[in-house]
Design an enzyme around this catalytic site. Structure first.
Site, PDB file in Angstrom:
ATOM      1  N   GLY A 214       0.832  -1.207   0.000  1.00 36.97           N
ATOM      2  CA  GLY A 214       0.000   0.000   0.000  1.00 36.97           C
ATOM      3  C   GLY A 214       0.858   1.245   0.000  1.00 36.97           C
ATOM      4  O   GLY A 214       2.059   1.177  -0.242  1.00 36.97           O
ATOM      5  N   ASN A 215       0.222   2.361   0.249  1.00 35.21           N
ATOM      6  CA  ASN A 215       0.970   3.609   0.336  1.00 35.21           C
ATOM      7  C   ASN A 215       0.344   4.500   1.398  1.00 35.21           C
ATOM      8  O   ASN A 215      -0.684   4.159   1.970  1.00 35.21           O
ATOM      9  CB  ASN A 215       1.032   4.300  -1.033  1.00 35.21           C
ATOM     10  CG  ASN A 215      -0.353   4.577  -1.573  1.00 35.21           C
ATOM     11  OD1 ASN A 215      -1.109   5.355  -1.002  1.00 35.21           O
ATOM     12  ND2 ASN A 215      -0.708   3.896  -2.665  1.00 35.21           N
TER      13      ASN A 215
END
Ligand code: CTP
Length: 422
Positions: A214-215
């Site tokens: 993810g980020n």
């Protein structure tokens, strides 16, 4: 261009407080309105003063509280008439069942109802009462009457009530009430009639049932863009990745936590949209296969094969003219902002791209502020200072509206008019 502090800055808002246990929440409401730059005056019914003292409000607003319908102000003017005439908006919170009945009947027996009757400013009521009183046909009829007068009602919420029971009747939270007041002052609907799609937040590409790639995207920028569009009259769909902020009220929300889900949601809504703003941070790679059971530690290293995700906005950019929405992308760059933003604009077939630096001393990700440069096909269009994300959103819509309107200006008579929803 002068900086405004939001739509409430300099607005004169009268908060009317009636006699409910929820009167204490009016204190937060007044504080929030004042924090956003509104000039707040408070009027109270006699019963309200039993719950919170006028001094509490006077200390917050530094202005005299009107709690007597007969009171005169410093210039011997009738205080409630002065407030009624000067108000840009009136918010009655909490509004008891009795107060709603008085408003519906046009009574003016206390400072709050007198101001409401005398003023032509938009009026918001936020009721608070026991569930039985709220659902009674008499109250519901009064609410309908008030709506018929054009007043806005911030519906009470479900929760624990003063009676000890749980039900509908709790005063809406002060920030929800502020939102309704802000909407009264929203820039006139220059996006009226437009279908706007905004993506926001980050995607999470599953590795196994508990892990993902993810980020750090918070979704704040996309949410500010969606909120601003809503307030300017657009019909808004928010395609929400993983966000650390709640989606705004009054927009349709489609949850899309992976790049694949986001692609599907964006492509589905893009063909009916007039404008698409891709503010989401879409993961560029996803594990080739997500394990259906949790990957165990094993003993050695782990290799995960990643495959490239489709470039969603580029796919929309390839849609045929006339069906393709006006396209706005973001470019989050740690280096060579201008060169990278301009090549993304060209390669993805965008109308505008918003570039912002990431990973430096200032990190826009997760922040409430942003510093962006916007590029169009002809080069840099604007380089704004650091601004709250909502203001970035407003300025971005100013640019989009201008360009969208030019692109969709009535065509010359010799060419058959292609119809685009406006
Ligand atoms: N975007 C998209 N689909 C992807 C990746 C990005 O639609 N799979 C969109 C983003 O929402 C943004 C724009 O493309 O509006 C640019 O995203 P960015 O991450 O800056 O660029 P990338 O194309 O992913 O390039 P890179 O990561 O190599 O900088």
């Amino acid at each position: 261009m002068t900086e405004d502090r939001g739509s409430l800055a300099g607005r004169r808002v009268v908060v009317g407080v009636s006699g409910s246990i929820a009167a204490y929440k009016a204190v937060s409401l007044v504080r929030l309105l004042a924090e956003r730059g509104a000039i707040v005056d408070v009027a109270m019914t006699p019963a309200a003063t039993e719950f919170v003292t006028p001094l509490t409000f006077a200390s917050l607003t530094h202005r005299r509280v009107v709690d007597d319908v007969m009171a005169l102000d410093a210039d011997s003017q009738i205080a409630h008439v002065e407030l009624a005439e000067g108000a840009d908006a009136i918010v009655i919170a909490p509004a008891t069942a009795n107060l709603l009945a008085e408003l519906a009947a046009g009574n003016a027996g206390n400072a709050v109802t007198a101001i409401a009757l005398a003023s032509r400013a938009p009026l918001v009521v936020a009721p608070a009462m026991d569930a039985g009183m709220w659902t009674h046909p008499a109250t519901q009829r009064n609410i309908e009457t008030l709506r018929g007068f054009g007043h806005r009602v911030v519906e009470p919420e479900v929760g624990a009530l003063a009676s000890g029971l749980t039900g509908v009747g709790r005063l809406a939270e002060p920030d929800s009430i502020v939102e309704v007041v802000e909407r009264l002052f929203a820039r006139a609907g220059d996006l009226e009639g437009l279908q706007v799609v905004v993506s926001a937040g980050g995607t999470r590409e599953p590795i196994d049932p508990v892990r993902f790639i993810g980020n750090r995207s918070s979704g704040k920028m996309g949410v500010a863009i969606a909120e601003a569009a809503r307030d300017r009259g657009a019909s808004v769909t928010l395609i929400a990745g993983v966000m650390s902020v709640p989606p705004p009220r009054g927009v349709s929300v489609v949850d899309a936590s992976t790049a694949a889900a986001m692609r599907q949601a964006v492509l589905r809504s893009a063909s009916g949209a007039d404008v698409l703003v891709m503010a989401a941070a879409v993961a560029d790679f996803a594990p080739k296969r997500a394990s259906s059971s949790k990957i165990k530690r094993g003993g050695g290293d782990l290799q995960i094969d990643l495959v490239a995700n489709p470039d969603i906005i580029a796919e929309v950019g390839e849609m045929a003219d006339g069906t393709r929405p006006f396209l706005v992308g973001f470019a989050a760059e740690s280096d060579e902002l201008e060169a990278n933003a301009r090549s993304k604009l060209r390669d993805k077939g965008l109308d505008l791209i918003v570039g912002n630096k990431v990973g430096g001393p200032f990190d826009a990700i997760g922040s409430d502020e942003n510093k962006v440069i916007v590029f169009g096909a002809e080069g840099e269009l604007s380089d704004w200072p650091m601004l709250p994300k909502r203001q970035v959103a407003e300025r971005l819509w100013d640019l989009i509206v201008d360009r969208y309107r030019k692109a969709h200006a009535p065509e010359r008579p010799e060419r058959p008019a292609r119809s685009r929803r406006r």
